[in-house]
Design a protein around this motif. Sequence first.
Motif, PDB file in Angstrom:
ATOM      1  N   UNK A  28     -18.740  -4.715   1.187  1.00 22.37           N
ATOM      2  CA  UNK A  28     -19.809  -4.961   0.227  1.00 22.37           C
ATOM      3  C   UNK A  28     -20.473  -3.693  -0.295  1.00 22.37           C
ATOM      4  N   UNK A  29     -20.060  -2.548   0.172  1.00 25.77           N
ATOM      5  CA  UNK A  29     -20.583  -1.277  -0.318  1.00 25.77           C
ATOM      6  C   UNK A  29     -19.747  -0.855  -1.530  1.00 25.77           C
ATOM      7  N   UNK A  30     -20.296  -0.875  -2.758  1.00 24.18           N
ATOM      8  CA  UNK A  30     -19.483  -0.559  -3.941  1.00 24.18           C
ATOM      9  C   UNK A  30     -18.968   0.874  -3.963  1.00 24.18           C
ATOM     10  N   UNK A  31     -19.555   1.772  -3.193  1.00 26.27           N
ATOM     11  CA  UNK A  31     -19.099   3.163  -3.176  1.00 26.27           C
ATOM     12  C   UNK A  31     -17.747   3.317  -2.493  1.00 26.27           C
ATOM     13  N   UNK A  32     -17.273   2.275  -1.818  1.00 26.50           N
ATOM     14  CA  UNK A  32     -15.969   2.319  -1.154  1.00 26.50           C
ATOM     15  C   UNK A  32     -14.850   1.747  -2.023  1.00 26.50           C
ATOM     16  N   UNK A  33     -15.205   1.121  -3.152  1.00 31.78           N
ATOM     17  CA  UNK A  33     -14.209   0.558  -4.073  1.00 31.78           C
ATOM     18  C   UNK A  33     -13.203  -0.310  -3.320  1.00 31.78           C
ATOM     19  N   UNK A  34     -13.714  -1.219  -2.526  1.00 35.29           N
ATOM     20  CA  UNK A  34     -12.839  -2.020  -1.659  1.00 35.29           C
ATOM     21  C   UNK A  34     -13.403  -3.418  -1.460  1.00 35.29           C
ATOM     22  N   UNK A  35     -13.705  -4.108  -2.552  1.00 31.89           N
ATOM     23  CA  UNK A  35     -14.214  -5.481  -2.399  1.00 31.89           C
ATOM     24  C   UNK A  35     -13.085  -6.468  -2.673  1.00 31.89           C
ATOM     25  N   UNK A  36     -13.033  -7.077  -3.855  1.00 30.94           N
ATOM     26  CA  UNK A  36     -11.910  -7.950  -4.185  1.00 30.94           C
ATOM     27  C   UNK A  36     -10.823  -7.112  -4.840  1.00 30.94           C
ATOM     28  N   UNK A  50       6.912   2.020  -1.488  1.00 24.73           N
ATOM     29  CA  UNK A  50       6.475   1.467  -2.770  1.00 24.73           C
ATOM     30  C   UNK A  50       5.021   1.849  -2.999  1.00 24.73           C
ATOM     31  N   UNK A  51       4.741   2.421  -4.154  1.00 23.91           N
ATOM     32  CA  UNK A  51       3.381   2.770  -4.542  1.00 23.91           C
ATOM     33  C   UNK A  51       2.843   1.659  -5.441  1.00 23.91           C
ATOM     34  N   UNK A  52       1.578   1.366  -5.309  1.00 27.37           N
ATOM     35  CA  UNK A  52       0.964   0.320  -6.125  1.00 27.37           C
ATOM     36  C   UNK A  52      -0.480   0.683  -6.417  1.00 27.37           C
ATOM     37  N   UNK A  53      -0.930   0.300  -7.587  1.00 29.50           N
ATOM     38  CA  UNK A  53      -2.347   0.433  -7.916  1.00 29.50           C
ATOM     39  C   UNK A  53      -3.084  -0.808  -7.431  1.00 29.50           C
ATOM     40  N   UNK A  54      -4.348  -0.625  -7.116  1.00 33.49           N
ATOM     41  CA  UNK A  54      -5.202  -1.751  -6.759  1.00 33.49           C
ATOM     42  C   UNK A  54      -6.280  -1.894  -7.821  1.00 33.49           C
ATOM     43  N   UNK A  55      -6.344  -3.071  -8.410  1.00 36.13           N
ATOM     44  CA  UNK A  55      -7.411  -3.439  -9.332  1.00 36.13           C
ATOM     45  C   UNK A  55      -8.572  -3.957  -8.476  1.00 36.13           C
ATOM     46  N   UNK A  56      -9.669  -3.195  -8.429  1.00 39.23           N
ATOM     47  CA  UNK A  56     -10.822  -3.531  -7.595  1.00 39.23           C
ATOM     48  C   UNK A  56     -11.940  -4.147  -8.419  1.00 39.23           C
ATOM     49  N   UNK A  57     -12.520  -5.216  -7.917  1.00 39.51           N
ATOM     50  CA  UNK A  57     -13.682  -5.831  -8.570  1.00 39.51           C
ATOM     51  C   UNK A  57     -14.859  -5.877  -7.600  1.00 39.51           C
ATOM     52  N   UNK A  58     -16.002  -5.415  -8.073  1.00 38.61           N
ATOM     53  CA  UNK A  58     -17.267  -5.481  -7.327  1.00 38.61           C
ATOM     54  C   UNK A  58     -18.238  -6.309  -8.154  1.00 38.61           C
ATOM     55  N   UNK A  59     -18.956  -7.218  -7.501  1.00 40.74           N
ATOM     56  CA  UNK A  59     -19.886  -8.085  -8.218  1.00 40.74           C
ATOM     57  C   UNK A  59     -21.334  -7.929  -7.767  1.00 40.74           C
TER      58      UNK A  59
END
Length: 199
Positions: A28-36, A50-59
């Motif tokens: 829940x800390x948006x500074x970590x860019x690790x929510x949904x 395999x490399x992959x991008x993560x689309x991160x969403x914070x609400x």
Amino acid sequence: YINYRFIGPNLSDIKRDCNPIMKSASLQDPSLYSYHQWLSSFYTEDGKTIYAFIHNEEYGSKAYVPCTGAFDGDQSCLYNAITLAISTDGGKSYNPAAEPPANLIASSPYPFVAGAGPYGFFNPSNIIKGNDGYYYVYMREHFYQQGGNVAAICLMRTKNLADASSWRAWDGSDFTVVFINPYLKPDEAKSAPQCVSIP
């Protein structure tokens, strides 16, 4: 935001594998860019790594930075960023390429502000390797305090897929734009050159 894969001998005969390959961290800390988190932009040259991008969403959340209605589809509280994940087992599982937020690829130069969104980086394209040896990707940027109405298409490249910090964005004439984490260096992030939109 719980990621699964489809597997099969060809594209006509694929089935969903019910074993998750990555679950969202839901920090829940948006500074970590690790929510949904949603996996996208997969790239491999050997079929194993395999490399992959993560689309991160914070609400926002009541526990950290409240945003009324954020979980009822309120786009004004949507804060997005792109981070890097790696699989070393042929896609059976993915983990952050570094301890968050060190796996950050692209973010807004501004931290999360309730009601200022949607803003940040969204929906990276496939990764394409050019004849020059660089790996290229497009992503969409929505700008801070524009209500999601002003967006740009950002072009980025790297020669090292394993290093999230190695990506550079187009400045209008060259790939020089470095994305700076606004939580670690707020003044530097706001004053740094930003990506120039590709027509």
